[in-house]
Design a protein around this motif. Structure first.
Motif, PDB file in Angstrom:
ATOM      1  N   ARG A  52      11.979   4.427  -2.490  1.00  0.00           N
ATOM      2  CA  ARG A  52      10.521   4.517  -2.370  1.00  0.00           C
ATOM      3  C   ARG A  52      10.112   4.850  -0.939  1.00  0.00           C
ATOM      4  NH1 ARG A  52       6.930   1.130  -6.148  1.00  0.00           N
ATOM      5  NH2 ARG A  52       8.123   1.162  -8.072  1.00  0.00           N
ATOM      6  N   MET A  53      10.817   4.273   0.024  1.00  0.00           N
ATOM      7  CA  MET A  53      10.509   4.559   1.426  1.00  0.00           C
ATOM      8  C   MET A  53      10.856   6.012   1.766  1.00  0.00           C
ATOM      9  SD  MET A  53      11.434   2.173   4.586  1.00  0.00           S
ATOM     10  CE  MET A  53      10.903   2.526   6.219  1.00  0.00           C
ATOM     11  N   SER A  54      11.982   6.489   1.267  1.00  0.00           N
ATOM     12  CA  SER A  54      12.366   7.888   1.489  1.00  0.00           C
ATOM     13  C   SER A  54      11.344   8.828   0.886  1.00  0.00           C
ATOM     14  CB  SER A  54      13.743   8.158   0.895  1.00  0.00           C
ATOM     15  OG  SER A  54      14.722   7.381   1.520  1.00  0.00           O
ATOM     16  N   GLU A  55      10.868   8.503  -0.311  1.00  0.00           N
ATOM     17  CA  GLU A  55       9.863   9.334  -0.975  1.00  0.00           C
ATOM     18  C   GLU A  55       8.547   9.311  -0.200  1.00  0.00           C
ATOM     19  OE1 GLU A  55       7.998  11.906  -3.459  1.00  0.00           O
ATOM     20  OE2 GLU A  55      10.135  11.447  -3.349  1.00  0.00           O
ATOM     21  N   ALA A  56       8.142   8.144   0.278  1.00  0.00           N
ATOM     22  CA  ALA A  56       6.909   8.047   1.058  1.00  0.00           C
ATOM     23  C   ALA A  56       7.022   8.854   2.353  1.00  0.00           C
ATOM     24  CB  ALA A  56       6.606   6.578   1.377  1.00  0.00           C
ATOM     25  N   GLN A  57       8.200   8.878   2.941  1.00  0.00           N
ATOM     26  CA  GLN A  57       8.401   9.666   4.152  1.00  0.00           C
ATOM     27  C   GLN A  57       8.385  11.160   3.819  1.00  0.00           C
ATOM     28  OE1 GLN A  57      11.955   8.771   6.330  1.00  0.00           O
ATOM     29  NE2 GLN A  57      11.333   9.983   8.086  1.00  0.00           N
ATOM     30  N   ARG A  58       8.994  11.516   2.689  1.00  0.00           N
ATOM     31  CA  ARG A  58       9.028  12.921   2.284  1.00  0.00           C
ATOM     32  C   ARG A  58       7.632  13.490   2.069  1.00  0.00           C
ATOM     33  NH1 ARG A  58      13.678  12.271  -0.162  1.00  0.00           N
ATOM     34  NH2 ARG A  58      12.833  11.266  -2.013  1.00  0.00           N
TER      35      ARG A  58
ATOM     36  N   LEU B 268       8.899  -8.795  -5.573  1.00  0.00           N
ATOM     37  CA  LEU B 268      10.013  -9.182  -4.708  1.00  0.00           C
ATOM     38  C   LEU B 268      10.541 -10.566  -5.064  1.00  0.00           C
ATOM     39  CD1 LEU B 268       8.785  -7.896  -1.238  1.00  0.00           C
ATOM     40  CD2 LEU B 268      10.552  -6.918  -2.689  1.00  0.00           C
ATOM     41  N   GLU B 269       9.624 -11.484  -5.412  1.00  0.00           N
ATOM     42  CA  GLU B 269      10.032 -12.847  -5.745  1.00  0.00           C
ATOM     43  C   GLU B 269      10.910 -12.904  -6.983  1.00  0.00           C
ATOM     44  OE1 GLU B 269       6.618 -15.359  -6.072  1.00  0.00           O
ATOM     45  OE2 GLU B 269       6.020 -15.011  -4.000  1.00  0.00           O
ATOM     46  N   VAL B 270      10.551 -12.138  -7.993  1.00  0.00           N
ATOM     47  CA  VAL B 270      11.306 -12.202  -9.249  1.00  0.00           C
ATOM     48  C   VAL B 270      12.499 -11.261  -9.251  1.00  0.00           C
ATOM     49  CG1 VAL B 270       9.327 -12.953 -10.591  1.00  0.00           C
ATOM     50  CG2 VAL B 270       9.820 -10.517 -10.427  1.00  0.00           C
ATOM     51  N   GLY B 271      12.668 -10.496  -8.182  1.00  0.00           N
ATOM     52  CA  GLY B 271      13.827  -9.616  -8.084  1.00  0.00           C
ATOM     53  C   GLY B 271      13.721  -8.369  -8.944  1.00  0.00           C
ATOM     54  N   ARG B 272      12.506  -7.889  -9.122  1.00  0.00           N
ATOM     55  CA  ARG B 272      12.289  -6.716  -9.963  1.00  0.00           C
ATOM     56  C   ARG B 272      12.909  -5.454  -9.350  1.00  0.00           C
ATOM     57  NH1 ARG B 272       6.536  -6.437 -12.101  1.00  0.00           N
ATOM     58  NH2 ARG B 272       7.428  -8.158 -13.255  1.00  0.00           N
ATOM     59  N   TYR B 273      12.951  -5.404  -8.030  1.00  0.00           N
ATOM     60  CA  TYR B 273      13.485  -4.224  -7.356  1.00  0.00           C
ATOM     61  C   TYR B 273      14.749  -4.577  -6.589  1.00  0.00           C
ATOM     62  CZ  TYR B 273       8.923  -2.162  -8.271  1.00  0.00           C
ATOM     63  OH  TYR B 273       7.798  -1.689  -8.874  1.00  0.00           O
ATOM     64  N   GLU B 274      15.721  -3.689  -6.646  1.00  0.00           N
ATOM     65  CA  GLU B 274      16.922  -3.801  -5.826  1.00  0.00           C
ATOM     66  C   GLU B 274      16.633  -3.118  -4.489  1.00  0.00           C
ATOM     67  OE1 GLU B 274      19.790  -5.349  -6.547  1.00  0.00           O
ATOM     68  OE2 GLU B 274      18.914  -6.027  -8.435  1.00  0.00           O
ATOM     69  N   TRP B 275      17.451  -3.414  -3.502  1.00  0.00           N
ATOM     70  CA  TRP B 275      17.259  -2.839  -2.172  1.00  0.00           C
ATOM     71  C   TRP B 275      17.301  -1.309  -2.224  1.00  0.00           C
ATOM     72  CZ3 TRP B 275      15.052  -3.600   2.110  1.00  0.00           C
ATOM     73  CH2 TRP B 275      15.396  -2.893   3.247  1.00  0.00           C
ATOM     74  N   GLY B 276      18.167  -0.763  -3.026  1.00  0.00           N
ATOM     75  CA  GLY B 276      18.263   0.697  -3.148  1.00  0.00           C
ATOM     76  C   GLY B 276      16.968   1.329  -3.632  1.00  0.00           C
TER      77      GLY B 276
ATOM     78  N   GLU C  96       0.797  -1.223   0.000  1.00  0.00           N
ATOM     79  CA  GLU C  96       0.000   0.000   0.000  1.00  0.00           C
ATOM     80  C   GLU C  96       0.830   1.274   0.000  1.00  0.00           C
ATOM     81  OE1 GLU C  96      -2.884  -0.206   3.098  1.00  0.00           O
ATOM     82  OE2 GLU C  96      -3.837  -2.003   2.268  1.00  0.00           O
ATOM     83  N   VAL C  97       1.898   1.297   0.764  1.00  0.00           N
ATOM     84  CA  VAL C  97       2.686   2.533   0.880  1.00  0.00           C
ATOM     85  C   VAL C  97       3.766   2.606  -0.204  1.00  0.00           C
ATOM     86  CG1 VAL C  97       4.207   3.866   2.395  1.00  0.00           C
ATOM     87  CG2 VAL C  97       2.215   2.707   3.344  1.00  0.00           C
ATOM     88  N   LEU C  98       4.472   1.506  -0.409  1.00  0.00           N
ATOM     89  CA  LEU C  98       5.588   1.526  -1.355  1.00  0.00           C
ATOM     90  C   LEU C  98       5.206   1.048  -2.754  1.00  0.00           C
ATOM     91  CD1 LEU C  98       8.473   0.197   0.911  1.00  0.00           C
ATOM     92  CD2 LEU C  98       7.700   2.544   0.558  1.00  0.00           C
ATOM     93  N   GLY C  99       4.066   0.408  -2.906  1.00  0.00           N
ATOM     94  CA  GLY C  99       3.628  -0.057  -4.214  1.00  0.00           C
ATOM     95  C   GLY C  99       4.443  -1.221  -4.755  1.00  0.00           C
ATOM     96  N   VAL C 100       4.924  -2.088  -3.872  1.00  0.00           N
ATOM     97  CA  VAL C 100       5.734  -3.242  -4.272  1.00  0.00           C
ATOM     98  C   VAL C 100       4.943  -4.503  -3.941  1.00  0.00           C
ATOM     99  CG1 VAL C 100       7.888  -4.477  -3.876  1.00  0.00           C
ATOM    100  CG2 VAL C 100       7.865  -1.990  -3.824  1.00  0.00           C
ATOM    101  N   SER C 101       4.707  -5.347  -4.933  1.00  0.00           N
ATOM    102  CA  SER C 101       3.937  -6.566  -4.704  1.00  0.00           C
ATOM    103  C   SER C 101       4.850  -7.732  -4.330  1.00  0.00           C
ATOM    104  CB  SER C 101       3.131  -6.925  -5.954  1.00  0.00           C
ATOM    105  OG  SER C 101       4.006  -7.354  -6.978  1.00  0.00           O
TER     106      SER C 101
END
Length: 102
Positions: A74-80, A61-69, A52-57
């Protein structure tokens, strides 16, 4: 194996020990179930936050679409923009890799 451990023919001390062990292991079982339930709740809260907050399903995560960075960005942007708050505890620092050090 003790046949009929609570029958009237056994000694009082044996009955007490059986009762103590039964209570001990029953308590351990209840604590394990409570810890499992707490772990499930925490996992669901994390899943809800990611979706809901970061928009990551889960699939992303399973297929490795996103790197940790990217997740951190996304978390920094959601906090901003105020969609989430991140508490930084006094006396603790965290590095770029997310591992806290005292």
């Amino acid at each position: 194996i003790i046949q009929r451990p609570f029958s009237s023919g056994g000694s009082f001390l044996r009955k007490v020990w059986i009762l103590i062990y039964t209570l001990l292991f029953s308590t351990y079982g209840v604590v394990c179930v409570l810890q499992f339930g707490h772990g499930i709740i925490a996992s669901l809260e994390s899943k809800t936050f990611l979706e809901e907050v970061l928009g990551v399903s889960d699939r992303d995560l399973e297929v490795g679409r996103y790197e940790w960075g990217e997740i951190v960005e996304r978390m920094s942007e959601a906090q901003r923009v105020g969609r989430c708050r991140v508490a930084i505890l006094p006396g603790r620092r965290s590095g770029v890799d997310g591992i806290g050090s005292a």
